[in-house]
Each structure stands twice: as structure tokens, then as C-alpha cells.
Write a protein that holds these residues in place. Structure first.
Motif, short mmCIF file in Angstrom:
data_model
loop_
_atom_site.label_atom_id
_atom_site.label_comp_id
_atom_site.label_asym_id
_atom_site.label_seq_id
_atom_site.Cartn_x
_atom_site.Cartn_y
_atom_site.Cartn_z
N LEU A 1 1.00 -1.21 0.02
CA LEU A 1 -0.01 -0.03 -0.05
C LEU A 1 0.87 1.15 0.00
CD1 LEU A 1 -2.81 -0.96 2.24
CD2 LEU A 1 -2.99 -0.89 -0.06
N ASP A 2 2.08 1.11 0.57
CA ASP A 2 3.00 2.28 0.48
C ASP A 2 3.92 2.48 -0.62
OD1 ASP A 2 4.26 0.11 1.40
OD2 ASP A 2 5.45 1.14 2.91
N ASP A 3 3.79 1.52 -1.68
CA ASP A 3 4.74 1.27 -2.50
C ASP A 3 4.20 2.16 -3.80
OD1 ASP A 3 6.31 0.55 -4.76
OD2 ASP A 3 5.97 -1.59 -4.84
N PRO A 4 4.95 3.08 -4.20
CA PRO A 4 4.35 4.19 -5.23
C PRO A 4 4.37 3.56 -6.47
CG PRO A 4 6.50 4.79 -4.52
CD PRO A 4 6.12 3.62 -3.59
N ASN A 5 5.10 2.59 -6.86
CA ASN A 5 5.27 1.92 -8.25
C ASN A 5 3.86 1.19 -8.77
OD1 ASN A 5 8.02 2.79 -8.41
ND2 ASN A 5 8.79 1.25 -7.19
N THR A 6 3.74 1.32 -9.88
CA THR A 6 2.54 0.75 -10.41
C THR A 6 2.71 -0.60 -11.04
OG1 THR A 6 2.63 2.10 -12.41
CG2 THR A 6 1.47 2.91 -10.62
N GLY A 7 4.10 -0.89 -11.47
CA GLY A 7 4.43 -2.11 -12.17
C GLY A 7 4.21 -2.05 -13.65
N VAL A 8 4.23 -0.94 -14.12
CA VAL A 8 4.09 -0.70 -15.68
C VAL A 8 5.41 -0.13 -16.37
CG1 VAL A 8 2.78 0.57 -17.51
CG2 VAL A 8 1.66 -0.01 -15.46
N ALA A 9 5.52 -0.67 -17.43
CA ALA A 9 6.79 -0.31 -18.04
C ALA A 9 6.80 -0.26 -19.68
CB ALA A 9 8.15 -1.02 -17.71
N PHE A 10 7.38 0.52 -20.21
CA PHE A 10 7.58 0.71 -21.74
C PHE A 10 9.02 0.54 -22.10
CE2 PHE A 10 3.58 2.90 -20.43
CZ PHE A 10 2.71 2.42 -21.18
N GLU A 11 9.39 -0.13 -23.06
CA GLU A 11 10.62 -0.23 -23.62
C GLU A 11 10.71 -0.65 -24.88
OE1 GLU A 11 12.71 -3.44 -21.33
OE2 GLU A 11 11.24 -3.27 -19.89
#
Length: 255
Positions: free
Chosen positions: A79-89
Motif C-alpha cells: 500500500l505504501d509502494d508508489p510504483n504501479t508495475g508498468v513499463a515501456f521499452e
């Protein structure tokens, strides 16, 4: 005469006094005198006895409550993790195109791009949050071969969706080695030129993608969620009876 009379009167009085005082001096052995401290201790002792002692069921119930608290902590993980786990490469490398003539593979330049989503975050399990993810990937390669009279230009388009499982390492778990297996389609477009005549031939085949790689999400700034996403990988595309091998790397942005 007076002395004898007074002595005879005094003796019955003394005997009567002794008879009356004897019951007052006797004490009941069964009911001794209770001091104030003893009275308090006697009042508190029934209360102490009335309190239930800990039983195995109580210990088991406490253990189950602690387990439930741990489960709630696991469910609230991230819940305190600001990352969404989305990436573009964007990706680039070499495609070792399987030769239908039985020769060593033709080495072609390849490029493309991909979108990555860490769907393991939906499970709210700390061990799987960043271990499970998948790619939506596009890869392009082309080859030109023939003679001065007959020339063939072949363009290959690979579109795949491939889940992966990653073993992360490091204190921040920003790096990991992964295995990946998925599927998709390969579209082949061939332009055959004979003299001045152009003939186009195209086809669509299903494929299986599988391979291994090393993945990283390097933190760029402590004040931002943006990370540098990169990969080094060895991937194969099985289309029909042909196996095309991609060796390359990618670079992009993760959020």
C-alpha cells in the motif's frame, strides 16, 4: 463473733465470682481471632481462585489471532509502494532467422517495443508482487536475398503475449533473472521481383515464444517513481517447423 460472720459471708461471694468469670475466659478453638491482614487475604483468595488459568485452547486461539494479523499484514503489502508495475521499452538486437535450406541461421537486425505489466501486484502476496508479469511485444526483422534477376524481400512481424516468472535479488529487489513462455502470431510479407514483375506473398502463422533473461529497474531519483527499465535476453520464436532466435537488449521507463 463478727470476724467469723464476715468470713463465712466472703467465701460464698468469691466462689460465685469465679463461677461467673470462667465462661468469659474460655475461647473457641474452632474460631480463632482474625487479624485485619488475615481478613484481607481471605477476601482476596477466592477472587484469585475464581480467575481461570490458561489452557491449551487459549494458547491455540492466541496463535490463530496472531496468524490472522500476519495475513492481514500480507494482504496490505504494497500500500505504501508508489510504483504501479508498468513499463515501456524499445528493444533491439539480432534475429537469427532459421534457414529453410538447412544452413546456419541468417543473422538479421531486429527491433521493436514492448509493454510490461506486473500483474502479480493484484494478488497482494509479497513474494509474488514483482515475480509475476507479462509482456505485450512486437518485433520486426527483414531480409533481402536473391540474384540480379530474382530478388526477394521478406519482412517478418512477431506479435506476442508472454507471461514470465522472475527471481528477484538485491536488497531492493530491483533486479532479477526470469523465464518466459507465451504465444502469438508471426506475419510474413514477401515481395518477389522477377525482372520488372512484382509478386507479393504473405502468410500468418501461430508461434510459441520462450526464453530467459536478466531484468532490472534501476532507480533514477529518490524523489520520483520513474525508473530506468532494461533487459538482456535470449528469446526464441517457434513458427511452424522454424525456430527464430532473438539475442538483444531493451531500454525504457518503468513507473
Amino acid at each position: 463473733m463478727k470476724t467469723a460472720a464476715s468470713s463465712s459471708w466472703l467465701l460464698p461471694c468469691l466462689l460465685g465470682g469465679l463461677a461467673l468469670s470462667a465462661p468469659a475466659l474460655a475461647q473457641d478453638e474452632d474460631a480463632p481471632y482474625a487479624y485485619p491482614d488475615e481478613e484481607k487475604s481471605e477476601e482476596e483468595s477466592p477472587r484469585r481462585r475464581s480467575q481461570p488459568e490458561d489452557t491449551p485452547d487459549d494458547f491455540r486461539r492466541t496463535s490463530e489471532e496472531e496468524d490472522e494479523e500476519d495475513k492481514d499484514f500480507d494482504r496490505l503489502a504494497g500500500l505504501d509502494d508508489p510504483n504501479t508495475g508498468v513499463a515501456f521499452e524499445v528493444l533491439g538486437g539480432a534475429m537469427l532467422l532459421s534457414s529453410p535450406k538447412g544452413q546456419f541461421a541468417d543473422v538479421l537486425p531486429a527491433m521493436g517495443g514492448r509493454f510490461t505489466w506486473e500483474y502479480g501486484r493484484l494478488l497482494n502476496v509479497e513474494a509474488l508482487r514483482e515475480a509475476l508479469w507479462f509482456d505485450v511485444r512486437y518485433t520486426y526483422a527483414s531480409v533481402r536475398e536473391g540474384t540480379r534477376l530474382i530478388i526477394g524481400d521478406t519482412r517478418l512481424h512477431y506479435a506476442t503475449i508472454a507471461p514470465a516468472y522472475e527471481l528477484t535479488f538485491g536488497q531492493s529487489k530491483d533486479y532479477g533473472a526470469y523465464v518466459q513462455v507465451g504465444g502469438g502470431v508471426a506475419y510474413t510479407d514477401t515481395a518477389l521481383t522477377v525482372g520488372d514483375k512484382l509478386t507479393s506473398v504473405d502468410g500468418l502463422k501461430s508461434l510459441i515464444q520462450y526464453g530467459v533473461g536478466l531484468r532490472g529497474r534501476t532507480k533514477v531519483s529518490s524523489e520520483s517513481n520513474v525508473r530506468l527499465a532494461w533487459r538482456v535476453e535470449l528469446m526464441r520464436f517457434r513458427r511452424g517447423y522454424l525456430d527464430d532466435t532473438f539475442v538483444g537488449a531493451s531500454l525504457g521507463t518503468a513507473f
